[in-house]
Design a protein around this motif. Structure first.
Motif, PDB file in Angstrom:
ATOM      1  N   GLN A 156       0.837  -1.206   0.000  1.00 17.93           N
ATOM      2  CA  GLN A 156       0.000   0.000   0.000  1.00 17.93           C
ATOM      3  C   GLN A 156       0.867   1.249   0.000  1.00 17.93           C
ATOM      4  OE1 GLN A 156      -3.146   0.169   2.926  1.00 17.93           O
ATOM      5  NE2 GLN A 156      -3.615  -2.005   2.755  1.00 17.93           N
ATOM      6  N   TYR A 157       1.901   1.249   0.859  1.00 17.42           N
ATOM      7  CA  TYR A 157       2.802   2.398   0.887  1.00 17.42           C
ATOM      8  C   TYR A 157       3.545   2.560  -0.438  1.00 17.42           C
ATOM      9  CZ  TYR A 157       2.606   4.125   5.725  1.00 17.42           C
ATOM     10  OH  TYR A 157       2.228   4.725   6.905  1.00 17.42           O
ATOM     11  N   VAL A 158       3.918   1.439  -1.062  1.00 17.10           N
ATOM     12  CA  VAL A 158       4.605   1.509  -2.356  1.00 17.10           C
ATOM     13  C   VAL A 158       3.687   2.157  -3.401  1.00 17.10           C
ATOM     14  CG1 VAL A 158       5.531   0.137  -4.265  1.00 17.10           C
ATOM     15  CG2 VAL A 158       6.202  -0.389  -1.906  1.00 17.10           C
ATOM     16  N   ALA A 159       2.413   1.768  -3.402  1.00 22.08           N
ATOM     17  CA  ALA A 159       1.462   2.368  -4.340  1.00 22.08           C
ATOM     18  C   ALA A 159       1.314   3.866  -4.080  1.00 22.08           C
ATOM     19  CB  ALA A 159       0.106   1.675  -4.223  1.00 22.08           C
ATOM     20  N   LEU A 160       1.190   4.235  -2.812  1.00 25.90           N
ATOM     21  CA  LEU A 160       1.138   5.660  -2.469  1.00 25.90           C
ATOM     22  C   LEU A 160       2.412   6.371  -2.919  1.00 25.90           C
ATOM     23  CD1 LEU A 160      -0.297   5.331   1.151  1.00 25.90           C
ATOM     24  CD2 LEU A 160      -1.442   6.504  -0.737  1.00 25.90           C
ATOM     25  N   GLY A 161       3.551   5.688  -2.702  1.00 26.26           N
ATOM     26  CA  GLY A 161       4.827   6.270  -3.092  1.00 26.26           C
ATOM     27  C   GLY A 161       4.935   6.510  -4.580  1.00 26.26           C
ATOM     28  N   GLU A 205      16.552   3.799 -13.913  1.00 27.10           N
ATOM     29  CA  GLU A 205      16.333   3.572 -12.485  1.00 27.10           C
ATOM     30  C   GLU A 205      14.942   3.004 -12.241  1.00 27.10           C
ATOM     31  OE1 GLU A 205      19.236   6.964 -10.512  1.00 27.10           O
ATOM     32  OE2 GLU A 205      17.088   7.393 -10.752  1.00 27.10           O
ATOM     33  N   ASP A 206      14.836   2.072 -11.282  1.00 27.70           N
ATOM     34  CA  ASP A 206      13.583   1.372 -10.983  1.00 27.70           C
ATOM     35  C   ASP A 206      13.014   1.923  -9.688  1.00 27.70           C
ATOM     36  OD1 ASP A 206      11.514  -0.361 -10.421  1.00 27.70           O
ATOM     37  OD2 ASP A 206      12.634  -2.186 -10.898  1.00 27.70           O
ATOM     38  N   VAL A 207      12.079   2.872  -9.795  1.00 29.49           N
ATOM     39  CA  VAL A 207      11.517   3.496  -8.598  1.00 29.49           C
ATOM     40  C   VAL A 207      10.649   2.518  -7.822  1.00 29.49           C
ATOM     41  CG1 VAL A 207       9.461   4.440  -9.744  1.00 29.49           C
ATOM     42  CG2 VAL A 207      10.382   5.559  -7.711  1.00 29.49           C
ATOM     43  N   LEU A 208      10.046   1.547  -8.514  1.00 31.85           N
ATOM     44  CA  LEU A 208       9.241   0.541  -7.821  1.00 31.85           C
ATOM     45  C   LEU A 208      10.115  -0.286  -6.876  1.00 31.85           C
ATOM     46  CD1 LEU A 208       6.489  -0.830  -7.469  1.00 31.85           C
ATOM     47  CD2 LEU A 208       7.027  -2.274  -9.426  1.00 31.85           C
ATOM     48  N   GLU A 209      11.266  -0.709  -7.345  1.00 28.85           N
ATOM     49  CA  GLU A 209      12.182  -1.475  -6.508  1.00 28.85           C
ATOM     50  C   GLU A 209      12.713  -0.611  -5.364  1.00 28.85           C
ATOM     51  OE1 GLU A 209      14.501  -4.819  -5.293  1.00 28.85           O
ATOM     52  OE2 GLU A 209      12.689  -4.551  -6.509  1.00 28.85           O
TER      53      GLU A 209
END
Length: 269
Positions: free
Chosen positions: A118-123, A157-161
């Motif tokens: 959830q925090y990753v999605a918000l991020g 760069e992989d912001v998801l990772e």
């Protein structure tokens, strides 16, 4: 306490000037972050009014829904100060954050159950908004914030990772130092871990010089609890990178270690 636990996870952003959402630009930014975001839908749900001067948007992809509200006015100063003052970046950016002119609130409204995801999605939505010039990303429940622009990915760069693997105490859980009147040394503790189903942790340091060690200790132990599902109990012991600690509940004289959920004090063993 219960109301906070039941409320959706949220991140906030501060901007130096007025903001008007460009849905096409934001959609392109999200799609460009990762192939899994190819089907994202970013919609403007409500336009600014003279009364509210706010815009409401929704981003949807996979199991995720993130609602965003942008206000073209400053965020309440007390909330900003609680997140900016203890944060770990320089005074010039803190001054810019305090002088911000508009802000955004992001709320998780999707179906994902894992708080980290959830925090990753918000991020991801926060980083998309950061391309509009955001100064810092705040986490009000964690009493912390993080510079926004370093999160914007460069080529390759992989912001998801990055959002999945950054230390929990960088943004999702706060790391705060407390100088308590009449108590020597410096107390260091976390805030907001209960929002991730984890206990907050505290450490009574001899000086501010122990901050990096405490930060890494908290991050490592919280990640261990998150990834394994293990639980701490009063009287347990733990080890992280050679550092052995005892785990206890706060004493009756440690009322300054208030928490919305469980909190454990770590002591050298």
């Amino acid at each position: 306490m219960g109301e906070e636990r039941d409320s959706p996870l949220s991140l906030q952003l501060l901007f130096p000037g007025k903001v008007r959402l460009n849905i096409n630009t934001l959609t392109s930014a999200l799609v460009g972050f990762h192939p899994s975001l190819a089907g994202v839908e970013f919609r403007l749900e409500a336009r600014a009014s003279e009364v509210m001067d706010a815009e409401v948007s929704t981003a949807r992809w996979s199991r995720h829904t993130v609602q965003g509200v942008v206000f073209n006015r400053p965020m309440p100063a007390a909330i900003v100060e609680s997140c900016v003052a203890p944060a770990h970046y320089g005074a010039p950016l803190k001054a810019q954050a305090r002088a911000h002119q508009s802000h955004a609130l992001l709320f998780y409204k999707g179906e994902e159950k894992d708080p980290l995801e959830q925090y990753v999605a918000l991020g991801l939505v926060a980083v998309a908004l950061a391309t509009e010039g955001a100064l810092v990303v705040l986490n009000e429940s964690a009493h912390t914030s993080f510079p926004a622009q370093p999160l914007v990915p460069g080529p390759g760069e992989d912001v998801l990772e990055l959002l999945r693997t950054m230390p929990l105490t960088a943004l999702y859980v706060g790391f705060v130092k407390l100088e308590v009147e009449g108590v020597g040394g410096v107390w260091m503790r976390t805030y907001g871990a209960s929002r991730m189903g984890l206990p907050d942790l505290a450490w009574h340091a001899r000086s501010h010089e122990e901050a990096r060690e405490a930060f890494e200790l908290f991050s490592g132990l919280l990640e261990y609890l998150r990834s394994t599902g293990a639980r701490f109990m009063d009287g347990h012991t733990a080890e992280w990178e050679g550092r052995q600690v005892r785990i206890r509940k706060p004493g009756s004289e440690e009322t300054f270690l208030d928490a919305s959920g469980e909190l454990f004090v770590l002591e050298p063993r």
